[in-house]
Design a protein around this motif. Sequence first.
Motif, PDB file in Angstrom:
ATOM      1  N   ALA A 108      47.638  -5.265  46.126  1.00 13.10           N
ATOM      2  CA  ALA A 108      47.272  -4.385  45.019  1.00 13.10           C
ATOM      3  C   ALA A 108      47.341  -2.928  45.479  1.00 13.10           C
ATOM      4  CB  ALA A 108      45.874  -4.724  44.523  1.00 13.10           C
ATOM      5  N   LYS A 109      47.865  -2.066  44.614  1.00 17.52           N
ATOM      6  CA  LYS A 109      48.113  -0.680  44.981  1.00 17.52           C
ATOM      7  C   LYS A 109      46.897   0.044  45.577  1.00 17.52           C
ATOM      8  CE  LYS A 109      50.969   3.070  43.465  1.00 17.52           C
ATOM      9  NZ  LYS A 109      51.913   3.487  42.440  1.00 17.52           N
ATOM     10  N   PRO A 110      45.689  -0.100  45.011  1.00 16.56           N
ATOM     11  CA  PRO A 110      44.550   0.632  45.586  1.00 16.56           C
ATOM     12  C   PRO A 110      44.172   0.182  46.999  1.00 16.56           C
ATOM     13  CG  PRO A 110      44.005  -0.221  43.396  1.00 16.56           C
ATOM     14  CD  PRO A 110      45.323  -0.818  43.791  1.00 16.56           C
ATOM     15  N   TYR A 111      44.705  -0.953  47.448  1.00 14.88           N
ATOM     16  CA  TYR A 111      44.317  -1.512  48.740  1.00 14.88           C
ATOM     17  C   TYR A 111      45.433  -1.445  49.782  1.00 14.88           C
ATOM     18  CZ  TYR A 111      40.552  -3.022  45.792  1.00 14.88           C
ATOM     19  OH  TYR A 111      39.508  -3.020  44.901  1.00 14.88           O
ATOM     20  N   ARG A 112      46.482  -0.736  49.467  1.00 16.50           N
ATOM     21  CA  ARG A 112      47.572  -0.582  50.434  1.00 16.50           C
ATOM     22  C   ARG A 112      47.160   0.410  51.512  1.00 16.50           C
ATOM     23  NH1 ARG A 112      52.029  -0.483  45.724  1.00 16.50           N
ATOM     24  NH2 ARG A 112      51.649  -2.617  45.061  1.00 16.50           N
ATOM     25  N   SER A 113      47.775   0.305  52.650  1.00 13.94           N
ATOM     26  CA  SER A 113      47.512   1.149  53.828  1.00 13.94           C
ATOM     27  C   SER A 113      46.131   0.895  54.432  1.00 13.94           C
ATOM     28  CB  SER A 113      47.676   2.640  53.488  1.00 13.94           C
ATOM     29  OG  SER A 113      48.996   2.885  53.068  1.00 13.94           O
ATOM     30  N   LEU A 114      45.539  -0.247  54.114  1.00 10.72           N
ATOM     31  CA  LEU A 114      44.256  -0.633  54.706  1.00 10.72           C
ATOM     32  C   LEU A 114      44.425  -1.782  55.704  1.00 10.72           C
ATOM     33  CD1 LEU A 114      41.906  -0.517  51.576  1.00 10.72           C
ATOM     34  CD2 LEU A 114      42.069   1.154  53.442  1.00 10.72           C
ATOM     35  N   GLY A 115      45.669  -2.150  55.990  1.00  6.97           N
ATOM     36  CA  GLY A 115      45.928  -3.220  56.938  1.00  6.97           C
ATOM     37  C   GLY A 115      45.906  -4.613  56.334  1.00  6.97           C
ATOM     38  N   ILE A 116      45.781  -4.705  55.010  1.00  4.40           N
ATOM     39  CA  ILE A 116      45.706  -6.007  54.348  1.00  4.40           C
ATOM     40  C   ILE A 116      47.045  -6.736  54.424  1.00  4.40           C
ATOM     41  CG2 ILE A 116      45.404  -7.116  52.095  1.00  4.40           C
ATOM     42  CD1 ILE A 116      43.176  -4.921  51.620  1.00  4.40           C
ATOM     43  N   GLY A 117      48.133  -6.030  54.143  1.00  7.03           N
ATOM     44  CA  GLY A 117      49.451  -6.647  54.244  1.00  7.03           C
ATOM     45  C   GLY A 117      49.730  -7.150  55.647  1.00  7.03           C
ATOM     46  N   LYS A 118      49.361  -6.362  56.640  1.00  7.58           N
ATOM     47  CA  LYS A 118      49.577  -6.752  58.034  1.00  7.58           C
ATOM     48  C   LYS A 118      48.775  -8.001  58.375  1.00  7.58           C
ATOM     49  CE  LYS A 118      50.174  -4.589  62.472  1.00  7.58           C
ATOM     50  NZ  LYS A 118      50.228  -3.284  63.128  1.00  7.58           N
ATOM     51  N   GLN A 119      47.532  -8.065  57.910  1.00  9.48           N
ATOM     52  CA  GLN A 119      46.708  -9.241  58.193  1.00  9.48           C
ATOM     53  C   GLN A 119      47.243 -10.484  57.491  1.00  9.48           C
ATOM     54  OE1 GLN A 119      42.446  -8.843  58.492  1.00  9.48           O
ATOM     55  NE2 GLN A 119      42.625  -6.609  58.501  1.00  9.48           N
ATOM     56  N   LEU A 120      47.726 -10.332  56.267  1.00  8.36           N
ATOM     57  CA  LEU A 120      48.345 -11.465  55.566  1.00  8.36           C
ATOM     58  C   LEU A 120      49.596 -11.927  56.306  1.00  8.36           C
ATOM     59  CD1 LEU A 120      47.875 -10.358  51.872  1.00  8.36           C
ATOM     60  CD2 LEU A 120      47.069 -12.518  52.836  1.00  8.36           C
TER      61      LEU A 120
END
Length: 185
Positions: A108-120
């Motif tokens: 989700a756009k508001p949660y990008r650049s928080l490392g969420i994609g990397k953790q997934l």
Amino acid sequence: MAYFSPISSVAKDGEPLMIRSAGIKDAKEMLQLTKNVIKENDGLTLTESEFSMTTHDQAEKNYFVLHSPFHLLVICLRANKIVGIASFDPEQPIARMKHHGMLGLIVAKPYRSLGIGKQLMHAVINWARNHRDLEKLSLEVFTSNTPAVSLYESLGFTIVGHFHYHIKRSPYQYEDVYRMEYHVK
């Protein structure tokens, strides 16, 4: 059934995260997140008019994936809200190609650049490393999506193909696409 052990972690801003398999009850929220990301018209090839999945369809997909040893569908929760989805699907369901497949990722756009994609991505990579048949993960990404390309390269994915004018956005506007791969074994 593909086993995925839930992972508790923390985003870059210190907020707790939970990464786990997607369940049937997650379908409605997953579908809404997917629609929101498609609306952005940024990084996915589908347009709003082409995306026709219903909540029932998503629930059926979640059920199928939960019972398939060759597929994976995981979600990232933050404050009990789904903020990211990662998937793995075999590219071809035939013996000579079951060693690799395609990875998908949305956040989700508001949660990008928080490392969420990397953790997934780490969750999918670790699952693939422990899968007896998988040797290679593949994905496709717009060449213009430099944050995503940088993320994938930081995880060890390499560019193995460059498809010119691969996505047609409008009569004279095209997007190039990279094919990237990661060898898990």
